[in-house]
Design a protein around this motif. Structure first.
Motif, PDB file in Angstrom:
ATOM      1  N   ARG A 226      15.538  47.548  66.877  1.00  0.00           N
ATOM      2  CA  ARG A 226      15.185  48.857  67.413  1.00  0.00           C
ATOM      3  C   ARG A 226      14.815  49.856  66.323  1.00  0.00           C
ATOM      4  N   ALA A 227      13.974  50.783  66.657  1.00  0.00           N
ATOM      5  CA  ALA A 227      13.696  51.932  65.799  1.00  0.00           C
ATOM      6  C   ALA A 227      14.726  53.020  66.093  1.00  0.00           C
ATOM      7  N   TRP A 228      15.181  53.698  65.063  1.00  0.00           N
ATOM      8  CA  TRP A 228      16.234  54.703  65.209  1.00  0.00           C
ATOM      9  C   TRP A 228      15.832  55.786  66.202  1.00  0.00           C
ATOM     10  N   GLU A 229      14.556  56.193  66.157  1.00  0.00           N
ATOM     11  CA  GLU A 229      14.138  57.310  67.009  1.00  0.00           C
ATOM     12  C   GLU A 229      14.104  56.947  68.483  1.00  0.00           C
ATOM     13  N   THR A 230      14.189  55.674  68.820  1.00  0.00           N
ATOM     14  CA  THR A 230      14.182  55.287  70.229  1.00  0.00           C
ATOM     15  C   THR A 230      15.563  55.391  70.870  1.00  0.00           C
ATOM     16  N   LEU A 231      16.595  55.643  70.071  1.00  0.00           N
ATOM     17  CA  LEU A 231      17.958  55.706  70.599  1.00  0.00           C
ATOM     18  C   LEU A 231      18.233  57.067  71.230  1.00  0.00           C
ATOM     19  N   SER A 232      19.130  57.084  72.190  1.00  0.00           N
ATOM     20  CA  SER A 232      19.601  58.351  72.743  1.00  0.00           C
ATOM     21  C   SER A 232      20.522  59.026  71.726  1.00  0.00           C
ATOM     22  N   GLU A 233      20.800  60.285  71.922  1.00  0.00           N
ATOM     23  CA  GLU A 233      21.693  61.002  71.006  1.00  0.00           C
ATOM     24  C   GLU A 233      23.094  60.390  71.016  1.00  0.00           C
ATOM     25  N   ARG A 234      23.523  59.949  72.189  1.00  0.00           N
ATOM     26  CA  ARG A 234      24.841  59.305  72.279  1.00  0.00           C
ATOM     27  C   ARG A 234      24.866  58.006  71.480  1.00  0.00           C
ATOM     28  N   GLU A 235      23.809  57.208  71.581  1.00  0.00           N
ATOM     29  CA  GLU A 235      23.733  55.948  70.833  1.00  0.00           C
ATOM     30  C   GLU A 235      23.677  56.216  69.330  1.00  0.00           C
ATOM     31  N   LYS A 236      22.924  57.225  68.933  1.00  0.00           N
ATOM     32  CA  LYS A 236      22.850  57.558  67.511  1.00  0.00           C
ATOM     33  C   LYS A 236      24.224  57.945  66.970  1.00  0.00           C
ATOM     34  N   ALA A 237      24.946  58.745  67.733  1.00  0.00           N
ATOM     35  CA  ALA A 237      26.275  59.174  67.295  1.00  0.00           C
ATOM     36  C   ALA A 237      27.217  57.983  67.145  1.00  0.00           C
ATOM     37  N   LEU A 238      27.142  57.034  68.087  1.00  0.00           N
ATOM     38  CA  LEU A 238      28.022  55.863  68.040  1.00  0.00           C
ATOM     39  C   LEU A 238      27.687  54.974  66.855  1.00  0.00           C
ATOM     40  N   PHE A 239      26.406  54.720  66.608  1.00  0.00           N
ATOM     41  CA  PHE A 239      26.037  53.844  65.496  1.00  0.00           C
ATOM     42  C   PHE A 239      26.283  54.512  64.150  1.00  0.00           C
ATOM     43  N   ALA A 240      26.008  55.810  64.036  1.00  0.00           N
ATOM     44  CA  ALA A 240      26.279  56.513  62.783  1.00  0.00           C
ATOM     45  C   ALA A 240      27.771  56.504  62.468  1.00  0.00           C
ATOM     46  N   LYS A 241      28.600  56.694  63.487  1.00  0.00           N
ATOM     47  CA  LYS A 241      30.047  56.663  63.280  1.00  0.00           C
ATOM     48  C   LYS A 241      30.509  55.241  62.940  1.00  0.00           C
ATOM     49  N   SER A 242      29.921  54.245  63.579  1.00  0.00           N
ATOM     50  CA  SER A 242      30.276  52.859  63.277  1.00  0.00           C
ATOM     51  C   SER A 242      29.982  52.533  61.816  1.00  0.00           C
ATOM     52  N   MET A 243      28.835  53.009  61.334  1.00  0.00           N
ATOM     53  CA  MET A 243      28.493  52.765  59.932  1.00  0.00           C
ATOM     54  C   MET A 243      29.423  53.536  59.003  1.00  0.00           C
ATOM     55  N   ALA A 244      29.862  54.711  59.421  1.00  0.00           N
ATOM     56  CA  ALA A 244      30.839  55.473  58.634  1.00  0.00           C
ATOM     57  C   ALA A 244      32.158  54.718  58.535  1.00  0.00           C
ATOM     58  N   VAL A 245      32.574  54.102  59.632  1.00  0.00           N
ATOM     59  CA  VAL A 245      33.802  53.302  59.612  1.00  0.00           C
ATOM     60  C   VAL A 245      33.627  52.089  58.704  1.00  0.00           C
ATOM     61  N   ASN A 246      32.458  51.469  58.769  1.00  0.00           N
ATOM     62  CA  ASN A 246      32.151  50.328  57.913  1.00  0.00           C
ATOM     63  C   ASN A 246      32.279  50.711  56.434  1.00  0.00           C
ATOM     64  N   ALA A 247      31.691  51.842  56.072  1.00  0.00           N
ATOM     65  CA  ALA A 247      31.777  52.322  54.694  1.00  0.00           C
ATOM     66  C   ALA A 247      33.216  52.636  54.311  1.00  0.00           C
ATOM     67  N   ALA A 248      33.936  53.256  55.224  1.00  0.00           N
ATOM     68  CA  ALA A 248      35.334  53.602  54.966  1.00  0.00           C
ATOM     69  C   ALA A 248      36.191  52.362  54.775  1.00  0.00           C
ATOM     70  N   MET A 249      35.915  51.331  55.545  1.00  0.00           N
ATOM     71  CA  MET A 249      36.679  50.086  55.413  1.00  0.00           C
ATOM     72  C   MET A 249      36.461  49.452  54.044  1.00  0.00           C
ATOM     73  N   LEU A 250      35.220  49.517  53.553  1.00  0.00           N
ATOM     74  CA  LEU A 250      34.936  48.973  52.221  1.00  0.00           C
ATOM     75  C   LEU A 250      35.610  49.813  51.140  1.00  0.00           C
ATOM     76  N   GLU A 251      35.566  51.138  51.296  1.00  0.00           N
ATOM     77  CA  GLU A 251      36.247  51.989  50.316  1.00  0.00           C
ATOM     78  C   GLU A 251      37.759  51.762  50.355  1.00  0.00           C
ATOM     79  N   ALA A 252      38.323  51.584  51.549  1.00  0.00           N
ATOM     80  CA  ALA A 252      39.756  51.311  51.647  1.00  0.00           C
ATOM     81  C   ALA A 252      40.109  50.009  50.935  1.00  0.00           C
TER      82      ALA A 252
END
Length: 584
Positions: A277-303
């Protein structure tokens, strides 16, 4: 002199040192991340903070052309044995093995009887040995760590598990099978995977207080495998970082990798697989969920890095740090799977009480994953991701640092995960063997990295061929060239030829331009496959579809019950609503 050990040992002039003389040999620490992409560590150009890993990279060697299997269990088998995965008995994930391959020598799902682990050889030579974290090489008594050279072990024998609790992360597992010293074990109440893995490793090392023997510690983290989970204090740091989406991250990572010289100037960014998918095709809710998921992914690696820092600090307190060698790597590229795409999986999450609420994502009781698009960004500049033999699935970060390791900086030579075990033996002055514990064992297929790191000799010559295969996804490296095949759903099953010296992004197929080379590489791959015992995949096979198939065969009744329960609850809610309307 130490750097020539491997060559001298080959003449039979050096034997394993007697136990009483081993106090001067280095401790060996292997740190294995799970599903970390090539550009995920800070030292490789990531926005993720990994200061402890980066500090080790700065004092040793950072490899930019190191490869593993595209999936975890085969990589772990190769790491421990120095053997091609099929020869080691683990040619595919046990969970995705087609029925036609069950019981074949290369597809046992556990280490074969005619291989020996580096831990077993080190223990025989007087090392204390321990492993903590993900094992995934079988849970029968003969398959667990005590049977393969480990004095102490606390391991998970599954492809993954929850990071906060002792429970399964997939419905194909009834629970999270943890074992201590070969016996079923229970996790503590304050469990968090990265913290616990380091705590147990420290405990095992401390048991040797006063002992002259050096130690071998294998720390196999669950970070950053699905489900990605991390403490809130780490997640908050990355809130908003990924709001621009995966295309922006992928481009930024690529620019950073090029700027650091980890790929040649002029490298083109590998393509994202078709159908993403292209990022711009996502709804705002989907963007928020995926951006937060990637933030958790980064946090898990830093932890994970934070707890590695605790481990390093403990070694410094003990006075062991300066005499320790660290090997840090990932088992394959980043995880693309989106489990909620599997029919019935969302219902299973609901039934198990897992939440995907954006506000609390990453915390206990939540379930996050980054999906194929962010996985493609984490694999930058490579094409594809975990499961596939494109560079995004198999070119992974690898750092070696510590006692006896030159500050070599970046190492651009091709190297493979089978090279780690012979390198460890080289450092420990331990010979490879043709027999162990009364049984014949196959010779390691990997090569020690020490001559390369010392500048004594190149690692692989222009005619040396190194092959790999997992679930039909396959590659063969020879000199600067790579032959590769990626299977559906993201690949097309065709063979391609690339020049890795100028095109690590795999953007320019040379098969038609160099037909003689292409056919020679094909022939070399067929020889590798024959010698390793690679079996053809059955028609229509897809690796992840095999998991869904097995789940449905085993749990179809469960899914039906959940769906019926949901229908009943929905109907009951509807009846209640109608009564409210009539009364009003």
């Amino acid at each position: 002199m130490k750097f020539l050990t491997a060559a001298v040992m080959a003449t039979g002039l050096i034997a394993a040192a007697p136990a009483e003389a081993q106090d001067s040999r280095p401790n060996i620490v292997v740190i294995l991340a799970d599903d970390a992409g090539f550009s995920d560590f800070g030292a490789y150009g990531s926005e993720i903070s990994t200061p402890n890993i980066d500090a080790l990279a700065a004092r040793g060697a950072l490899f930019s052309n190191f490869h593993a299997s595209p999936v975890c269990a085969p990589s772990r088998a190769m790491l421990l044995t120095g053997m091609t995965s099929h020869l080691a008995g683990v040619g595919n994930l046990p969970e995705t093995l087609p029925p036609q391959h069950q019981g074949a020598p290369g597809y046992l799902g556990r280490l074969a009887d005619d291989v020996v682990t580096v831990a077993a050889l080190l223990r025989q030579a007087g090392y204390r040995t321990g492993v903590t974290g993900k094992w995934h090489l079988g849970h029968e008594p003969s398959a667990l760590p005590p049977a393969h050279g480990f004095d102490r072990s606390f391991v998970l024998d599954a492809s993954g598990a929850d990071n906060w609790e002792q429970r399964s992360y997939l419905p194909i597992y009834p629970d999270a099978p943890w074992f201590e010293d070969g016996k079923p074990a229970t996790l503590p109440e304050d469990f968090y995977s990265s913290k616990f893995i380091v705590d147990k490793a420290i405990d095992y090392i401390d048991e040797g207080d006063g002992a002259a023997a050096p130690f071998f510690a294998y720390l196999a983290f669950q970070a950053i495998h699905i489900p990605v989970q991390a403490p809130r204090e780490f997640v908050e740091k990355y809130e908003g970082i990924y709001a621009e989406g995966w295309e922006a991250l992928r481009r930024k990572r690529f620019e950073n990798v090029v700027a650091r010289g980890l790929v040649p100037e002029g490298t083109e960014l590998g393509p994202m697989p078709d159908g993403l998918r292209a990022w711009e095709t996502l709804s705002e809710r989907e963007k928020a969920l995926f951006a937060k998921s990637m933030a958790v992914n980064a946090a898990m690696l830093e932890a994970m890095d934070f707890h590695i820092g605790r481990f390093i600090g403990h070694l410094k307190q003990r006075g062991e740090f300066e005499n320790t060698v660290f090997f840090i790597l990932s088992d394959n590229g980043p995880e693309p799977n989106a489990p909620t795409d599997i029919p019935g999986f969302s219902q299973w999450l609901w039934w198990e009480g897992y939440s995907r609420d954006v506000e609390t994502l990453g915390e206990k009781g939540t379930y996050a994953f980054i999906g194929p698009e962010f996985a493609s960004a984490a694999a930058s500049p490579g094409a594809f991701f975990k499961l596939y033999a494109g560079e995004g699935g198999i070119r992974v970060p690898f750092i070696v640092a510590g006692a006896g390791i030159p500050a070599a900086g970046q190492v651009a030579d091709f190297s493979f995960i089978t090279d780690i075990a012979p390198t460890i033996l080289d450092l420990a002055n331990v010979e490879q063997v043709s027999a162990f514990d009364g049984r014949a064992v196959k010779p390691m297929t990997g090569r020690s990295l020490m001559p390369l790191l010392s500048g004594v000799a190149p690692h692989y010559g222009p005619e040396d061929a190194v092959g790999l295969e997992a679930a039909g996804n396959a590659a063969l490296f020879r000199g600067n060239y790579k032959l590769v095949r990626n299977m559906p759903p993201h690949g097309d099953g065709a063979w391609y030829l690339y020049d890795m010296a100028v095109d690590p992004g795999e953007t320019r197929d040379l098969a038609a331009e160099r037909p003689e080379l292409f056919e020679a590489m094909r022939a070399a791959y067929e020889r590798f496959a024959r010698d390793a015992g690679v079996l053809d995949m059955p028609p229509g096979y897809e690796q992840m579809a095999e998991i869904s198939k097995k789940w449905m065969e085993k749990n179809g009744w469960y899914i039906a019950a959940v769906l019926l329960a949901l229908v009943y609850l929905a109907a009951a809610a509807g009846r209640g609503l109608r009564r409210v309307i009539r009364r009003s």
